[in-house]
Design a protein around this motif. Structure first.
Motif, mmCIF file in Angstrom:
data_model
loop_
_atom_site.group_PDB
_atom_site.id
_atom_site.type_symbol
_atom_site.label_atom_id
_atom_site.label_comp_id
_atom_site.label_asym_id
_atom_site.label_seq_id
_atom_site.Cartn_x
_atom_site.Cartn_y
_atom_site.Cartn_z
ATOM 1 N N PRO A 75 28.502 45.408 50.212
ATOM 2 C CA PRO A 75 27.803 44.125 50.258
ATOM 3 C C PRO A 75 27.542 43.514 48.891
ATOM 4 N N TRP A 76 26.986 44.320 47.959
ATOM 5 C CA TRP A 76 26.638 43.762 46.644
ATOM 6 C C TRP A 76 27.872 43.387 45.843
ATOM 7 N N GLU A 77 29.005 44.018 46.110
ATOM 8 C CA GLU A 77 30.241 43.650 45.396
ATOM 9 C C GLU A 77 30.769 42.312 45.927
ATOM 10 N N ILE A 78 30.666 42.118 47.245
ATOM 11 C CA ILE A 78 31.151 40.861 47.837
ATOM 12 C C ILE A 78 30.291 39.696 47.337
ATOM 13 N N ILE A 79 28.986 39.920 47.289
ATOM 14 C CA ILE A 79 28.066 38.827 46.952
ATOM 15 C C ILE A 79 28.128 38.471 45.464
ATOM 16 N N ASP A 80 28.403 39.467 44.619
ATOM 17 C CA ASP A 80 28.431 39.235 43.180
ATOM 18 C C ASP A 80 29.635 38.367 42.802
ATOM 19 N N GLY A 81 29.355 37.106 42.462
ATOM 20 C CA GLY A 81 30.445 36.208 42.067
ATOM 21 C C GLY A 81 30.995 35.377 43.223
ATOM 22 N N LEU A 82 30.401 35.500 44.410
ATOM 23 C CA LEU A 82 30.855 34.722 45.559
ATOM 24 C C LEU A 82 30.454 33.251 45.382
ATOM 25 N N LYS A 83 31.426 32.331 45.643
ATOM 26 C CA LYS A 83 31.138 30.923 45.325
ATOM 27 C C LYS A 83 30.814 30.083 46.567
ATOM 28 N N THR A 84 30.407 30.698 47.648
ATOM 29 C CA THR A 84 30.125 29.928 48.863
ATOM 30 C C THR A 84 28.649 29.538 48.920
ATOM 31 N N ASP A 85 28.323 28.620 49.853
ATOM 32 C CA ASP A 85 26.916 28.269 50.054
ATOM 33 C C ASP A 85 26.288 29.117 51.157
ATOM 34 N N GLU A 172 47.612 33.672 48.334
ATOM 35 C CA GLU A 172 48.418 33.016 47.287
ATOM 36 C C GLU A 172 47.664 32.971 45.976
ATOM 37 N N LYS A 173 46.385 32.593 46.065
ATOM 38 C CA LYS A 173 45.615 32.404 44.833
ATOM 39 C C LYS A 173 45.292 33.710 44.130
ATOM 40 N N THR A 174 44.927 34.745 44.882
ATOM 41 C CA THR A 174 44.458 35.958 44.191
ATOM 42 C C THR A 174 45.559 36.981 43.961
ATOM 43 N N LEU A 175 46.578 36.967 44.808
ATOM 44 C CA LEU A 175 47.599 38.022 44.678
ATOM 45 C C LEU A 175 48.968 37.478 44.280
ATOM 46 N N LYS A 176 49.036 36.144 44.203
ATOM 47 C CA LYS A 176 50.309 35.491 43.826
ATOM 48 C C LYS A 176 51.465 35.919 44.734
ATOM 49 N N LYS A 177 51.177 36.066 46.008
ATOM 50 C CA LYS A 177 52.252 36.367 46.970
ATOM 51 C C LYS A 177 52.418 35.150 47.851
ATOM 52 N N LYS A 178 53.552 35.084 48.570
ATOM 53 C CA LYS A 178 53.841 33.894 49.376
ATOM 54 C C LYS A 178 53.844 34.263 50.861
ATOM 55 N N ASP A 248 48.272 47.351 41.659
ATOM 56 C CA ASP A 248 46.888 47.118 41.292
ATOM 57 C C ASP A 248 46.436 45.791 41.898
ATOM 58 N N ALA A 249 45.466 45.812 42.779
ATOM 59 C CA ALA A 249 44.995 44.559 43.384
ATOM 60 C C ALA A 249 43.556 44.762 43.816
ATOM 61 N N ASP A 250 42.764 43.724 43.653
ATOM 62 C CA ASP A 250 41.334 43.851 43.923
ATOM 63 C C ASP A 250 40.989 43.250 45.291
ATOM 64 N N PRO A 251 40.670 44.104 46.275
ATOM 65 C CA PRO A 251 40.364 43.593 47.606
ATOM 66 C C PRO A 251 39.108 42.714 47.625
ATOM 67 N N ILE A 252 38.212 42.973 46.673
ATOM 68 C CA ILE A 252 36.960 42.189 46.654
ATOM 69 C C ILE A 252 37.246 40.741 46.253
ATOM 70 N N LYS A 253 38.134 40.577 45.274
ATOM 71 C CA LYS A 253 38.523 39.213 44.853
ATOM 72 C C LYS A 253 39.160 38.469 46.027
ATOM 73 N N LEU A 254 40.002 39.180 46.781
ATOM 74 C CA LEU A 254 40.663 38.547 47.930
ATOM 75 C C LEU A 254 39.623 38.130 48.967
ATOM 76 N N MET A 255 38.694 39.015 49.231
ATOM 77 C CA MET A 255 37.654 38.729 50.215
ATOM 78 C C MET A 255 36.824 37.513 49.784
ATOM 79 N N GLN A 256 36.418 37.497 48.524
ATOM 80 C CA GLN A 256 35.600 36.380 48.029
ATOM 81 C C GLN A 256 36.367 35.071 48.121
ATOM 82 N N SER A 257 37.629 35.120 47.770
ATOM 83 C CA SER A 257 38.439 33.920 47.816
ATOM 84 C C SER A 257 38.612 33.454 49.265
ATOM 85 N N PHE A 258 38.827 34.403 50.174
ATOM 86 C CA PHE A 258 38.982 34.035 51.583
ATOM 87 C C PHE A 258 37.703 33.365 52.109
#
Ligand code: BTN
Length: 331
Positions: A75-85, A172-178, A248-258
């Protein structure tokens, strides 16, 4: 074990102290003085933090130093840096659960749970679309999002398409895959399924009371092993892993971006901007413009997939006729 974003205060404070001093050691005594807890309590927290996948070095006389982060969607990893309201501001994390959809539906109607995310490391009875099972081993991202949307119930069938678009954008944004999108709500990579969405709706006098979006992402799984388990299920067309074992890929970044992309798309739907969502979905689609066979409860329809209607229906043209399909599988 369950962790939430609103308790585990001691553990989270130790962790953030270690993070902010990551170049140096912090002594057990300092931690116990700052947090006003015993040395034994500090040590217990450290043990628990390590069990969550964080790497902490300890040296006699010097104390503790954080040298590696976790890959768990805590939880604290998802919330840290999350840009949603709203979305993702409350999080429940489980080591193991039957289905995050079940837990979500037990709390979904409470007003404060609007936007809540429920994550599990694995699921014993994961649910897929159309009553199917969803195999959810370690290494995937399995979660549900509770929403109390303002949009009309007629958009409920478009919503899973919108949510899969949000995920494809985040990938696309966090992992640069298509990734590509497959009607109605699959995300694919190299024509194999990498993620799926499920929506459970609860209605109150024809309005949406709560909507539970279930998201299953094959983040870092063994596709061959998973294929063996599920290859006999209906609509199987192959399994892909989003990232490979040694990648190497950060699942937390993907989650936050999603969660951010999802909130943006929900806003669009709330404001009635349906066409924009459909246009973007179509751009990433592997279905529109191609020959398709759709299996529905009343049989198969084959033809050319020509467009998506405002309610998310797939329109198939067959000789001189067109058919609208709201529920089904495409092959
Ligand atoms: C599909 O059939 O494609 C939808 C799969 C949805 C799976 C996710 S995993 C998290 C959430 N909990 C569940 O039991 N199912 C959804």
């Amino acid at each position: 074990m369950i962790y939430t974003s609103f308790d585990n205060v001691g553990l989270v404070r130790i962790l953030s102290l270690l993070k902010s001093h990551n170049a140096e050691y912090l002594s057990g005594q300092d931690l116990s003085d700052v947090l006003k807890i015993s040395r034994v309590a500090v040590w217990k927290h450290i043990k628990r933090i390590r069990s969550l996948g964080y790497k902490i070095e300890s040296k006699q006389k010097l104390g503790y130093k954080l040298v590696g982060n976790t890959e768990l969607l805590l939880p604290w990893e998802i919330i840290d840096g999350l840009k949603t309201d709203v979305i993702g501001k409350r999080v429940y994390y489980f080591d193991d659960i039957d289905s995050t959809q079940n837990f979500a539906s037990s709390i979904a109607k409470t007003p404060r749970e609007n936007g809540t995310v429920i994550v599990s490391k694995k699921q014993s009875s994961g649910k897929g679309r159309l009553g199917r099972k969803w195999v959810s081993p370690d290494g995937g991202l399995w979660f549900s999002v509770i929403l109390h949307p303002k949009f009309d119930v007629s958009l409920a069938t478009l919503f899973p398409l919108a949510a899969s678009l949000a995920l494809a954008n985040a990938i696309e944004k966090t992992l640069k895959k298509k990734p590509e999108l497959k009607w109605p709500n699959d995300v694919t990579l190299n024509h194999k399924k990498v993620a799926g969405m499920l929506v459970d709706l609860s209605l109150k006098s024809n309005d949406i009371e709560s909507l539970i979006l279930g998201v299953g992402i094959n983040f870092k799984i063994d596709p061959i092993k998973l294929e063996k388990t599920i290859k006999n299920t209906r609509n199987f067309y192959g399994v892909a892993t989003l990232v490979k074992k040694n990648e190497d890929a950060d699942p937390i970044k993907l989650m936050q971006s999603f969660l951010f992309e999802l909130e943006k798309i929900c806003e669009e739907l709330n404001q009635g901007n349906i066409r924009k969502t459909i246009k973007e979905w179509t751009k990433m689609s592997a279905t529109i413009g191609k020959k398709a066979t759709v299996s529905t409860s009343s049989g198969k329809i084959s033809g050319k997939a020509i467009r998506i209607d405002d309610d998310g229906a797939l329109v198939i043209s067959q000789a001189k006729e067109t058919h609208r399909v709201l529920v089904g599988d495409v092959s």
